[in-house]
Design a protein around this motif. Sequence first.
Motif, PDB file in Angstrom:
ATOM      1  N   GLY A  13      67.108 -34.001  77.234  1.00 25.94           N
ATOM      2  CA  GLY A  13      67.827 -33.458  76.118  1.00 25.94           C
ATOM      3  C   GLY A  13      69.261 -32.900  76.399  1.00 25.94           C
ATOM      4  O   GLY A  13      69.955 -32.470  75.446  1.00 25.94           O
ATOM      5  N   GLU A  16      72.238 -34.801  74.678  1.00 22.95           N
ATOM      6  CA  GLU A  16      71.785 -34.988  73.396  1.00 22.95           C
ATOM      7  C   GLU A  16      72.910 -34.228  72.432  1.00 22.95           C
ATOM      8  O   GLU A  16      73.053 -33.137  72.785  1.00 22.95           O
ATOM      9  CB  GLU A  16      70.463 -34.583  72.755  1.00 22.95           C
ATOM     10  CG  GLU A  16      70.229 -35.123  71.373  1.00 22.95           C
ATOM     11  CD  GLU A  16      68.890 -34.808  70.999  1.00 22.95           C
ATOM     12  OE1 GLU A  16      68.365 -35.246  69.680  1.00 22.95           O
ATOM     13  OE2 GLU A  16      68.135 -33.875  71.623  1.00 22.95           O
ATOM     14  N   THR A  53      71.527 -38.082  68.608  1.00 20.75           N
ATOM     15  CA  THR A  53      71.542 -39.204  69.395  1.00 20.75           C
ATOM     16  C   THR A  53      69.956 -39.813  69.138  1.00 20.75           C
ATOM     17  O   THR A  53      69.080 -39.292  68.905  1.00 20.75           O
ATOM     18  CB  THR A  53      71.264 -38.718  70.932  1.00 20.75           C
ATOM     19  OG1 THR A  53      72.344 -37.957  71.261  1.00 20.75           O
ATOM     20  CG2 THR A  53      71.130 -39.928  71.624  1.00 20.75           C
TER      21      THR A  53
END
Length: 141
Positions: A13, A16, A53
């Motif tokens: 992440g 992201e 995303t």
Amino acid sequence: MSLSVTVQASDPGAHEERYLCAQEMVTGFAFDEKHNKWTNAVFQPTEKYIVATSISDGRPYQISKIGLKMPVGYCEKGFTDQGDLFCDMSYGQFIFNKPTGRFLVSYMAGYYASGPGGRFTDGSGLGLDTPFVAIGKCSPF
């Protein structure tokens, strides 16, 4: 001679990109039961969206509505050089500009659809699906 290679674990992440987008103004059309016709309407700006995303292959970003489990739209391309993001949603579009933080969302169902007066109803005769356009601001988080 020895060669040392270091492998770093990466956080999935970490890259992201996410934005929280809140409606500020909403206008559209609603069916007036009393006069049996469509009229201009101003709605309460209650919806919030997340631009993030995408988890879907081939689509760089997705649009989710707060309170729903599944995304409501996808963006086939990423941000343009000007920072614009164009996304398709069921019966509408979501457009976001990263530099200004502004977004516009449209919902185009209701008027042309089946049902009395061209609207879907909730069983009590009240029209639920009404076309609208909303504007608001997005903030990264």
